[in-house]
Design an enzyme around this catalytic site. Structure first.
Site, mmCIF file in Angstrom:
data_model
loop_
_atom_site.group_PDB
_atom_site.id
_atom_site.type_symbol
_atom_site.label_atom_id
_atom_site.label_comp_id
_atom_site.label_asym_id
_atom_site.label_seq_id
_atom_site.Cartn_x
_atom_site.Cartn_y
_atom_site.Cartn_z
ATOM 1 N N ASP A 13 -10.431 2.783 -4.900
ATOM 2 C CA ASP A 13 -11.499 3.297 -5.771
ATOM 3 C C ASP A 13 -11.757 2.399 -6.978
ATOM 4 O O ASP A 13 -12.191 2.860 -8.033
ATOM 5 C CB ASP A 13 -11.167 4.720 -6.279
ATOM 6 C CG ASP A 13 -10.841 5.673 -5.151
ATOM 7 O OD1 ASP A 13 -11.638 5.741 -4.203
ATOM 8 O OD2 ASP A 13 -9.783 6.328 -5.211
ATOM 9 N N LYS A 16 -14.920 -1.734 -5.286
ATOM 10 C CA LYS A 16 -15.072 -2.867 -4.361
ATOM 11 C C LYS A 16 -16.483 -2.984 -3.825
ATOM 12 O O LYS A 16 -16.986 -4.088 -3.596
ATOM 13 C CB LYS A 16 -14.076 -2.732 -3.207
ATOM 14 C CG LYS A 16 -12.620 -2.881 -3.622
ATOM 15 C CD LYS A 16 -11.677 -2.753 -2.451
ATOM 16 C CE LYS A 16 -11.613 -1.351 -1.901
ATOM 17 N NZ LYS A 16 -11.077 -0.350 -2.842
ATOM 18 N N ASN A 38 -12.342 6.786 6.008
ATOM 19 C CA ASN A 38 -11.730 7.456 4.857
ATOM 20 C C ASN A 38 -12.026 6.725 3.555
ATOM 21 O O ASN A 38 -11.751 7.225 2.463
ATOM 22 C CB ASN A 38 -10.212 7.572 5.036
ATOM 23 C CG ASN A 38 -9.543 6.228 5.303
ATOM 24 O OD1 ASN A 38 -10.184 5.271 5.718
ATOM 25 N ND2 ASN A 38 -8.252 6.159 5.062
ATOM 26 N N GLY A 40 -14.685 5.001 0.860
ATOM 27 C CA GLY A 40 -16.080 5.093 0.441
ATOM 28 C C GLY A 40 -16.398 4.019 -0.575
ATOM 29 O O GLY A 40 -15.784 3.967 -1.636
ATOM 30 N N HIS A 41 -17.339 3.134 -0.236
ATOM 31 C CA HIS A 41 -17.758 2.091 -1.163
ATOM 32 C C HIS A 41 -19.142 2.444 -1.689
ATOM 33 O O HIS A 41 -20.120 2.444 -0.942
ATOM 34 C CB HIS A 41 -17.760 0.725 -0.469
ATOM 35 C CG HIS A 41 -16.386 0.240 -0.118
ATOM 36 N ND1 HIS A 41 -16.150 -0.924 0.575
ATOM 37 C CD2 HIS A 41 -15.161 0.761 -0.379
ATOM 38 C CE1 HIS A 41 -14.844 -1.095 0.725
ATOM 39 N NE2 HIS A 41 -14.236 -0.074 0.157
ATOM 40 N N GLN A 224 -9.400 0.800 0.516
ATOM 41 C CA GLN A 224 -8.255 1.339 -0.231
ATOM 42 C C GLN A 224 -7.725 0.286 -1.223
ATOM 43 O O GLN A 224 -8.492 -0.494 -1.742
ATOM 44 C CB GLN A 224 -7.167 1.843 0.719
ATOM 45 C CG GLN A 224 -7.534 3.088 1.499
ATOM 46 C CD GLN A 224 -8.159 2.787 2.836
ATOM 47 O OE1 GLN A 224 -7.867 1.811 3.495
ATOM 48 N NE2 GLN A 224 -9.041 3.662 3.279
#
Length: 427
Positions: A13, A16, A38, A40-41, A224
């Site tokens: 988080d 990125k 899993n 989220g960008h 991640q």
């Protein structure tokens, strides 16, 4: 020619998506190398916000080719949904999006098993997203996984899903779950998805290596963060793949000798979603203020993120295991309102002060952070376009981090928009 790995240096988080989108102007290929839906960008264009879960963040640059690499695990339905959403925005994907034919597939039974296992763990829950990531990687390592190429081979698909469904039903029964897996619906669903995804499936390892040999710039995008790495993170509170730089070569098929830069992304403070140790976590008004100002809620799950001061001990560890030689620091503007800024420089473990990041969970859960305190700048950083235009105290804060880590900060993000970014001396 540059082959740059862009990865999270904390617990994920870190922003990125924005950084990969920004750097896409400098590259021809962006490849996602691990993880699944899993992650989220989040990207923000003017007043439009878009969250990508599988497709690399460079997809909105028309001259960039995007790859979902062999190291990922793919939920076909989630990928098709993402493809449809991007197309509706007017973005062309033909001959631009390529999906590894050897990437493993997340089946409906992986999600059911994931959720049942989490429910059975009580207070020992890992805090997964319940999207089947872990069970899909387990099947991959157990050599019984379904690969994307299998979606185009009905006999192979039927054999694998039938065998796996029988095994999972035994496990679910042992967990006391009322769920029962039926193989046939999953087979039909995956065959239908395979037909739709066939135009995107290819040998991405060959594709990337040809681009590398041709001297084209390449960016490898991680999901991640380093401290969630299955080997080098806060095990067992980790993801099921390798977000660290070593995972980039395994997850794309590019050789280690090709890598020229490793960019670690960190927030100006620290966050974590899910369970597990978090030495600098703030369970007070300051932590709540960081969460509120920074809008710290998971892009995939909406879960509130745990917040704390920046942890330089953990970052130093991330620099070492990844070979980070450049840093992107995000959400600097979140600190604009604070009277003082704290940075964790050491841990106290059993009365001994150290800069060692312990992977022994019992030790990490009881470490006491030692802080350096700097005066806050109490000015907006949002409008700055160059580093020298930032408040003097902000520059001192950035210099403190660089001196501690012995790594230069090349990108500074002061907001979610592309324009709210300072880029200096980036090769």
């Amino acid at each position: 020619m540059t082959v740059r790995i862009v990865l999270g240096a904390q617990w994920g988080d870190e922003g990125k998506g924005k950084i990969v989108d920004l750097l896409s102007d400098r590259t021809r290929w962006v490849a996602r190398y691990q993880g699944g839906a899993n992650a989220g960008h989040t990207l923000k264009f003017d007043d439009t916000e878009f969250v990508l879960h599988l497709i690399p963040s460079g997809i909105f640059h028309k001259d960039v080719h995007c790859i979902i690499g062999n190291g990922t695990v793919i939920d076909p339905e989630a990928l098709l949904s993402e493809i449809d959403a991007i197309k509706k925005m007017g973005t062309e994907l033909e001959n631009r999006l390529f999906v590894s034919e050897t990437a493993h597939v997340i089946l409906p039974y992986h999600k059911i098993l994931d959720q049942a296992q989490e429910a059975s763990m009580g207070d020992q829950k890992i805090g997964t997203t319940g999207r089947g990531i872990g069970p899909a990687y387990v099947h991959k390592i157990s050599r019984v996984g379904v690969r994307m190429m299998d979606l185009l081979d009905e006999d192979a698909l039927r054999d694998k899903i039938t065998a796996n469904a029988n095994e999972i039903n035994i496990i679910l029964n042992g967990l006391g779950s009322p769920e029962k897996i039926e193989a046939e619906p999953a087979i039909e669903q995956m065959l239908a998805a395979g037909k739709k995804l066939k135009p995107y499936l290819t040998d991405t390892v060959d594709l990337l290596n040809e681009a590398y040999i041709d001297g084209q710039p390449i960016m490898l995008e991680g999901a991640q963060g380093s401290l969630l790495d299955v080997d080098h993170g806060t095990y067992p509170y980790v993801t099921s793949s390798s977000p660290t730089s070593g995972g980039a070569c395994i997850g794309t098929g590019l050789p280690p000798t090709s890598i020229t830069n490793v960019m670690g992304i960190t927030k100006a403070y620290c966050t974590r979603v899910g369970n597990g140790p978090f030495p600098t976590e703030l369970l007070d008004e300051t932590g709540e203020e960081l969460r509120k100002i920074g809008h710290e809620f998971g892009a995939t799950t909406g879960r509130p993120r745990r917040c704390g001061w920046i942890d330089l001990v953990a970052l130093r560890y991330a620099v070492r295991i990844n070979g980070i030689n450049e840093i992107a620091l995000t959400k600097l503007d979140v600190l604009d309102q604070f009277e003082e800024i704290r940075l964790c420089t050491d841990y106290t473990i059993d009365g001994r002060q150290t800069r060692h990041f312990p992977l022994n969970l019992k030790q990490l859960e009881v470490v006491k952070p030692v802080y350096a305190t700097l005066p806050g700048w109490k000015q907006s950083t949002v409008t700055a376009t160059v580093r020298s235009g930032l408040p003097k105290r902000t520059q001192e804060y950035l210099g403190f981090i660089e001196e501690y880590l012995q790594v230069p900060i090349r990108i500074i993000s002061t907001g979610p928009k592309r324009s709210q970014t300072i880029v200096e001396d980036l090769k």
